[in-house]
Write a protein that holds these residues in place. Structure first.
Motif, PDB file in Angstrom:
ATOM      1  N   ILE A   1       0.855  -1.186   0.000  1.00  0.00           N
ATOM      2  CA  ILE A   1       0.000   0.000   0.000  1.00  0.00           C
ATOM      3  C   ILE A   1       0.892   1.238   0.000  1.00  0.00           C
ATOM      4  O   ILE A   1       1.786   1.369   0.831  1.00  0.00           O
ATOM      5  CB  ILE A   1      -0.916   0.006   1.244  1.00  0.00           C
ATOM      6  CG1 ILE A   1      -1.763  -1.267   1.283  1.00  0.00           C
ATOM      7  CG2 ILE A   1      -1.783   1.255   1.267  1.00  0.00           C
ATOM      8  CD1 ILE A   1      -2.433  -1.523   2.626  1.00  0.00           C
ATOM      9  N   ASN A   2       0.636   2.135  -0.942  1.00  0.00           N
ATOM     10  CA  ASN A   2       1.390   3.383  -1.021  1.00  0.00           C
ATOM     11  C   ASN A   2       0.689   4.425  -0.151  1.00  0.00           C
ATOM     12  O   ASN A   2      -0.384   4.901  -0.487  1.00  0.00           O
ATOM     13  CB  ASN A   2       1.462   3.853  -2.475  1.00  0.00           C
ATOM     14  CG  ASN A   2       2.221   5.155  -2.632  1.00  0.00           C
ATOM     15  OD1 ASN A   2       2.740   5.708  -1.668  1.00  0.00           O
ATOM     16  ND2 ASN A   2       2.279   5.656  -3.850  1.00  0.00           N
ATOM     17  N   ASP A   3       1.309   4.752   0.961  1.00  0.00           N
ATOM     18  CA  ASP A   3       0.755   5.754   1.882  1.00  0.00           C
ATOM     19  C   ASP A   3       1.731   6.924   1.976  1.00  0.00           C
ATOM     20  O   ASP A   3       2.194   7.285   3.050  1.00  0.00           O
ATOM     21  CB  ASP A   3       0.505   5.114   3.252  1.00  0.00           C
ATOM     22  CG  ASP A   3      -0.361   5.978   4.159  1.00  0.00           C
ATOM     23  OD1 ASP A   3      -1.091   6.853   3.652  1.00  0.00           O
ATOM     24  OD2 ASP A   3      -0.300   5.781   5.384  1.00  0.00           O
ATOM     25  N   SER A   4       2.032   7.502   0.826  1.00  0.00           N
ATOM     26  CA  SER A   4       3.060   8.547   0.771  1.00  0.00           C
ATOM     27  C   SER A   4       2.690   9.791   1.575  1.00  0.00           C
ATOM     28  O   SER A   4       3.569  10.513   2.027  1.00  0.00           O
ATOM     29  CB  SER A   4       3.376   8.920  -0.678  1.00  0.00           C
ATOM     30  OG  SER A   4       2.209   9.358  -1.341  1.00  0.00           O
ATOM     31  N   ARG A   5       1.404  10.016   1.784  1.00  0.00           N
ATOM     32  CA  ARG A   5       0.999  11.178   2.590  1.00  0.00           C
ATOM     33  C   ARG A   5       0.716  10.806   4.050  1.00  0.00           C
ATOM     34  O   ARG A   5       0.411  11.670   4.862  1.00  0.00           O
ATOM     35  CB  ARG A   5      -0.216  11.851   1.961  1.00  0.00           C
ATOM     36  CG  ARG A   5       0.131  12.445   0.602  1.00  0.00           C
ATOM     37  CD  ARG A   5      -0.867  13.413   0.062  1.00  0.00           C
ATOM     38  NE  ARG A   5      -2.237  13.107   0.368  1.00  0.00           N
ATOM     39  CZ  ARG A   5      -3.246  13.277  -0.458  1.00  0.00           C
ATOM     40  NH1 ARG A   5      -3.032  13.732  -1.663  1.00  0.00           N
ATOM     41  NH2 ARG A   5      -4.475  12.989  -0.098  1.00  0.00           N
ATOM     42  N   GLY A   6       0.784   9.533   4.370  1.00  0.00           N
ATOM     43  CA  GLY A   6       0.622   9.095   5.754  1.00  0.00           C
ATOM     44  C   GLY A   6      -0.809   9.066   6.254  1.00  0.00           C
ATOM     45  O   GLY A   6      -1.039   9.028   7.460  1.00  0.00           O
ATOM     46  N   GLU A   7      -1.778   9.047   5.347  1.00  0.00           N
ATOM     47  CA  GLU A   7      -3.188   9.088   5.757  1.00  0.00           C
ATOM     48  C   GLU A   7      -3.619   7.825   6.495  1.00  0.00           C
ATOM     49  O   GLU A   7      -4.209   7.902   7.575  1.00  0.00           O
ATOM     50  CB  GLU A   7      -4.077   9.301   4.529  1.00  0.00           C
ATOM     51  CG  GLU A   7      -3.846  10.634   3.854  1.00  0.00           C
ATOM     52  CD  GLU A   7      -4.390  10.681   2.430  1.00  0.00           C
ATOM     53  OE1 GLU A   7      -4.636   9.607   1.835  1.00  0.00           O
ATOM     54  OE2 GLU A   7      -4.556  11.793   1.921  1.00  0.00           O
ATOM     55  N   LEU A   8      -3.343   6.667   5.911  1.00  0.00           N
ATOM     56  CA  LEU A   8      -3.723   5.413   6.563  1.00  0.00           C
ATOM     57  C   LEU A   8      -2.920   5.226   7.851  1.00  0.00           C
ATOM     58  O   LEU A   8      -3.465   4.805   8.871  1.00  0.00           O
ATOM     59  CB  LEU A   8      -3.523   4.223   5.622  1.00  0.00           C
ATOM     60  CG  LEU A   8      -3.839   2.843   6.201  1.00  0.00           C
ATOM     61  CD1 LEU A   8      -5.246   2.775   6.778  1.00  0.00           C
ATOM     62  CD2 LEU A   8      -3.634   1.763   5.142  1.00  0.00           C
ATOM     63  N   ALA A   9      -1.651   5.569   7.794  1.00  0.00           N
ATOM     64  CA  ALA A   9      -0.806   5.452   8.994  1.00  0.00           C
ATOM     65  C   ALA A   9      -1.368   6.302  10.132  1.00  0.00           C
ATOM     66  O   ALA A   9      -1.407   5.863  11.281  1.00  0.00           O
ATOM     67  CB  ALA A   9       0.627   5.866   8.671  1.00  0.00           C
ATOM     68  N   LEU A  10      -1.822   7.483   9.808  1.00  0.00           N
ATOM     69  CA  LEU A  10      -2.419   8.354  10.823  1.00  0.00           C
ATOM     70  C   LEU A  10      -3.658   7.694  11.427  1.00  0.00           C
ATOM     71  O   LEU A  10      -3.828   7.668  12.649  1.00  0.00           O
ATOM     72  CB  LEU A  10      -2.783   9.710  10.209  1.00  0.00           C
ATOM     73  CG  LEU A  10      -3.426  10.720  11.146  1.00  0.00           C
ATOM     74  CD1 LEU A  10      -2.440  11.165  12.216  1.00  0.00           C
ATOM     75  CD2 LEU A  10      -3.918  11.924  10.359  1.00  0.00           C
ATOM     76  N   ASN A  11      -4.488   7.114  10.582  1.00  0.00           N
ATOM     77  CA  ASN A  11      -5.701   6.441  11.066  1.00  0.00           C
ATOM     78  C   ASN A  11      -5.390   5.191  11.887  1.00  0.00           C
ATOM     79  O   ASN A  11      -6.182   4.789  12.736  1.00  0.00           O
ATOM     80  CB  ASN A  11      -6.624   6.091   9.903  1.00  0.00           C
ATOM     81  CG  ASN A  11      -7.237   7.326   9.277  1.00  0.00           C
ATOM     82  OD1 ASN A  11      -7.342   8.372   9.913  1.00  0.00           O
ATOM     83  ND2 ASN A  11      -7.615   7.222   8.020  1.00  0.00           N
ATOM     84  N   LEU A  12      -4.241   4.588  11.617  1.00  0.00           N
ATOM     85  CA  LEU A  12      -3.814   3.418  12.395  1.00  0.00           C
ATOM     86  C   LEU A  12      -3.140   3.821  13.708  1.00  0.00           C
ATOM     87  O   LEU A  12      -2.915   2.984  14.571  1.00  0.00           O
ATOM     88  CB  LEU A  12      -2.826   2.569  11.583  1.00  0.00           C
ATOM     89  CG  LEU A  12      -3.416   1.686  10.500  1.00  0.00           C
ATOM     90  CD1 LEU A  12      -2.319   1.157   9.588  1.00  0.00           C
ATOM     91  CD2 LEU A  12      -4.202   0.537  11.111  1.00  0.00           C
ATOM     92  N   GLY A  13      -2.764   5.085  13.815  1.00  0.00           N
ATOM     93  CA  GLY A  13      -2.056   5.538  15.010  1.00  0.00           C
ATOM     94  C   GLY A  13      -0.576   5.216  14.971  1.00  0.00           C
ATOM     95  O   GLY A  13       0.059   5.042  16.011  1.00  0.00           O
TER      96      GLY A  13
END
Length: 188
Positions: free
Chosen positions: A128-140
């Motif tokens: 998964i390409n999360d270059s802006r960190g959106e999913l990572a932010l939602n995962l904490g």
């Protein structure tokens, strides 16, 4: 009000900033004693957040939680810029032979991420390409590397912050995996 009484009241307020400062210092000290690798995620026991991200390997394709494996798997947060991610990579390559791993490429340049996978190998079933960190932010996500154990229903069961090593796998993930297997055996 007498002058003596007013003087006593002022003396009480003189120490108030000192008391507040000491309380803040004590809380900070306690917080710094915590091991960030053992801080539980607020999402433990909850499904992976809804997402729609680009597939790193096939940029024209969007990936959603429906694309995640329908079995227990690891979600590994990594970046080509992350030295610890490179350190854990050989173990991920080994682990990928026995279980599915989904990669979450975190705040990275896609070309650099692809170059790293081409150079070191690709242990991921899906990236998964999360270059802006959106999913990572939602995962904490606190940073990279970080690894989540996710069950076949898409529920986050365990989170580890730091490089995944054989020792961490044995000490932290295997017990969680065994708990999950025991729960699944009860359901069957």
């Amino acid at each position: 009000m007498s002058m003596l009484h007013q003087q006593k009241r002022k003396n009480h307020f003189v120490f108030l900033p000192l008391v507040i400062l000491l309380a803040v210092c004590a809380l900070l000290f306690i917080g710094l004693q915590q091991d960030p690798q053992k801080i539980a995620s607020a999402l433990i026991g909850k499904p992976v957040p809804t997402f729609s991200q680009a597939d790193l390997l096939r940029t024209e394709r969007r990936v959603t939680q429906q694309d995640l494996p329908q079995q227990t798997f690891l979600l590994n947060v990594w970046g080509s810029w992350c030295a610890y991610c490179k350190k854990e990579h050989p173990f991920l390559m080994q682990l990928a032979k026995s279980m599915p791993i989904v990669g979450l490429n975190y705040r990275d340049n896609p070309q650099n991420a692809l170059a790293m996978l081409n150079q070191l190998g690709n242990p991921f079933q899906l990236v998964i390409n999360d270059s802006r960190g959106e999913l990572a932010l939602n995962l904490g996500v606190d940073g990279a590397p970080e690894t989540y154990l996710i069950d076949q229903y898409g529920v986050i069961r365990y989170r580890y912050s730091g490089p995944l090593t054989p020792e961490v796998w044995q000490e932290m993930f295997i017990p969680e995996w065994q708990k999950l297997e025991a729960e699944n055996a009860k359901v069957r």
